[in-house]
Design a protein around this motif. Structure first.
Motif, PDB file in Angstrom:
ATOM      1  N   SER A   4       0.757  -1.515   0.023  1.00  0.00           N
ATOM      2  CA  SER A   4      -0.049  -0.201  -0.036  1.00  0.00           C
ATOM      3  C   SER A   4       0.826   1.642   0.107  1.00  0.00           C
ATOM      4  CB  SER A   4      -1.151   0.083   1.566  1.00  0.00           C
ATOM      5  OG  SER A   4      -1.491   1.620   1.385  1.00  0.00           O
ATOM      6  N   GLN A   5       0.378   2.329  -0.727  1.00  0.00           N
ATOM      7  CA  GLN A   5       1.408   3.470  -0.687  1.00  0.00           C
ATOM      8  C   GLN A   5       0.737   4.583   0.101  1.00  0.00           C
ATOM      9  OE1 GLN A   5       0.675   4.996  -4.716  1.00  0.00           O
ATOM     10  NE2 GLN A   5       1.435   3.019  -5.684  1.00  0.00           N
ATOM     11  N   TYR A   6      -0.137   4.111   0.607  1.00  0.00           N
ATOM     12  CA  TYR A   6      -0.905   4.870   1.988  1.00  0.00           C
ATOM     13  C   TYR A   6      -0.716   4.506   3.256  1.00  0.00           C
ATOM     14  CZ  TYR A   6      -2.093   6.850  -2.026  1.00  0.00           C
ATOM     15  OH  TYR A   6      -3.150   7.403  -4.063  1.00  0.00           O
ATOM     16  N   ARG A   7      -1.028   5.626   4.081  1.00  0.00           N
ATOM     17  CA  ARG A   7      -0.824   5.773   5.554  1.00  0.00           C
ATOM     18  C   ARG A   7      -2.080   4.990   6.214  1.00  0.00           C
ATOM     19  NH1 ARG A   7       4.083   5.881   8.946  1.00  0.00           N
ATOM     20  NH2 ARG A   7       5.756   7.278   7.174  1.00  0.00           N
ATOM     21  N   ARG A   9      -3.958   6.571   8.400  1.00  0.00           N
ATOM     22  CA  ARG A   9      -4.562   7.510   8.897  1.00  0.00           C
ATOM     23  C   ARG A   9      -4.944   8.441   7.264  1.00  0.00           C
ATOM     24  NH1 ARG A   9       0.813   9.136  10.622  1.00  0.00           N
ATOM     25  NH2 ARG A   9       1.523  10.196   8.931  1.00  0.00           N
ATOM     26  N   GLN A  10      -4.885   7.759   6.544  1.00  0.00           N
ATOM     27  CA  GLN A  10      -4.852   8.674   4.422  1.00  0.00           C
ATOM     28  C   GLN A  10      -6.821   7.630   4.712  1.00  0.00           C
ATOM     29  OE1 GLN A  10      -0.971   8.195   3.556  1.00  0.00           O
ATOM     30  NE2 GLN A  10      -1.256  10.578   3.123  1.00  0.00           N
ATOM     31  N   ALA A  13      -7.980   8.429   1.327  1.00  0.00           N
ATOM     32  CA  ALA A  13      -7.656   7.790  -0.290  1.00  0.00           C
ATOM     33  C   ALA A  13      -6.963   6.495   0.524  1.00  0.00           C
ATOM     34  CB  ALA A  13      -5.174   8.629  -0.378  1.00  0.00           C
ATOM     35  N   LYS A  14      -6.803   5.977   1.097  1.00  0.00           N
ATOM     36  CA  LYS A  14      -6.135   4.469   1.953  1.00  0.00           C
ATOM     37  C   LYS A  14      -8.046   3.878   0.969  1.00  0.00           C
ATOM     38  CE  LYS A  14      -4.374   1.202   4.057  1.00  0.00           C
ATOM     39  NZ  LYS A  14      -2.511   0.810   3.489  1.00  0.00           N
ATOM     40  N   THR A  15      -8.658   4.066   1.382  1.00  0.00           N
ATOM     41  CA  THR A  15     -10.507   3.573   0.503  1.00  0.00           C
ATOM     42  C   THR A  15      -9.865   3.308  -0.706  1.00  0.00           C
ATOM     43  OG1 THR A  15     -11.057   4.104   3.135  1.00  0.00           O
ATOM     44  CG2 THR A  15     -12.542   3.602   1.506  1.00  0.00           C
ATOM     45  N   HIS A  16      -9.794   3.989  -0.790  1.00  0.00           N
ATOM     46  CA  HIS A  16     -10.351   4.179  -2.763  1.00  0.00           C
ATOM     47  C   HIS A  16      -8.694   3.923  -3.105  1.00  0.00           C
ATOM     48  CE1 HIS A  16     -10.723   5.905  -7.012  1.00  0.00           C
ATOM     49  NE2 HIS A  16      -9.074   5.846  -7.232  1.00  0.00           N
ATOM     50  N   GLU A  17      -7.933   3.196  -2.538  1.00  0.00           N
ATOM     51  CA  GLU A  17      -6.877   2.103  -2.852  1.00  0.00           C
ATOM     52  C   GLU A  17      -7.025   0.445  -2.853  1.00  0.00           C
ATOM     53  OE1 GLU A  17      -2.032   1.428  -2.269  1.00  0.00           O
ATOM     54  OE2 GLU A  17      -3.334   2.047  -0.665  1.00  0.00           O
ATOM     55  N   GLU A  90      -4.902  -2.925   4.909  1.00  0.00           N
ATOM     56  CA  GLU A  90      -3.719  -2.964   5.287  1.00  0.00           C
ATOM     57  C   GLU A  90      -3.288  -4.114   3.320  1.00  0.00           C
ATOM     58  OE1 GLU A  90      -1.599  -1.179   5.448  1.00  0.00           O
ATOM     59  OE2 GLU A  90      -2.642   0.410   7.464  1.00  0.00           O
TER      60      GLU A  90
END
Length: 236
Positions: A4-7, A9-10, A13-17, A90
């Motif tokens: 994953s490229q995002y943490r 807490r983001q 962006a994390k959900t979209h990923e 994750e």
């Protein structure tokens, strides 16, 4: 397995990923297939745990032993549901999923404990304030009251004169002033019988002392003379 490229807490962006990863058939795994069930299991277990805490320590419908056992039984389901959610969130990275699980569980436990303690303290404080106000009302705003009851003498059945007697004395103290109220009662005080004249021989004697018979002629004392001898004197 791509990282994953995002943490965590983001969130946006994390959900979209995660959604993009799940829809990409070229990538292995379907993270939403474990993220969604894990989240639902975690929420259901957490809601049940909160309900048990409420019924045990607030309503008192369950005893503490039963409530504690039920919470311990539901805790693995909650932790497992959180781990499944974190594992999909994750993108199958186990170290990051374990770290996120620990953070979520710790924050949840801390929040539940803080809320429970605050509710218990506020509930106990509200009862204390209510009790304190009722005590102040019953004490009359802090003004002291002293009640002194004097024991009055019993009235005699025999004849006698009526004399005033001071009965209950009430002393009320409040606002720096003292008010005294006297309750006056009348009690009968016995007096000695008076002598009468025999209607036959005119001998003077006290009927009660001579067994209600004239000592000279032996005639019985008439009833009206007995009443006149024992009747109280007219003080008017």
């Amino acid at each position: 397995m791509p990282q994953s490229q995002y943490r965590a807490r983001q969130v946006a962006a994390k959900t979209h990923e995660v959604v993009e990863y799940d829809h990409d058939d070229s990538l292995p795994g379907k993270p939403l297939h474990i993220l969604i069930p894990g989240g639902l299991v975690a929420l259901a277990a957490l809601g049940t745990i909160i309900l048990i805490i409420y019924l045990t320590w607030f309503e008192g419908r369950l005893n503490e032993g039963t409530g504690t056992v039920l919470i311990l039984l539901l805790a693995p389901f909650y932790i497992g549901g959180v781990f499944l959610f974190s594992y999909g969130y994750e993108l199958y990275n186990i170290p990051r999923a374990l770290r996120l699980t620990a953070i979520i569980v710790f924050l949840t436990v801390a929040a539940v404990v803080i809320v429970a303690v605050l509710l218990l303290v506020l509930g106990a404080g509200g009862k204390g304030l209510t009790g304190g106000s009722s005590k102040k009302k019953s004490s009359g705003g802090g003004a002291g009251k002293a009640l002194i009851n004097s024991v009055s003498k019993p009235s005699m059945n025999s004849g006698g004169s009526h004399l005033p007697n001071i009965g209950n004395v009430v002393v009320l103290g409040g606002s720096g002033r003292t008010h005294t109220r006297e309750v006056v009662k009348e009690v009968e005080v016995p007096v000695a019988p008076r002598s009468v004249d025999c209607p036959f021989c005119r001998r003077s004697y006290v009927p009660a002392e001579q067994n209600y018979a004239c000592p000279a002629c032996g005639a019985a004392t008439p009833k009206e003379l007995i009443e006149a001898s024992e009747a109280p004197k007219d003080r008017s």
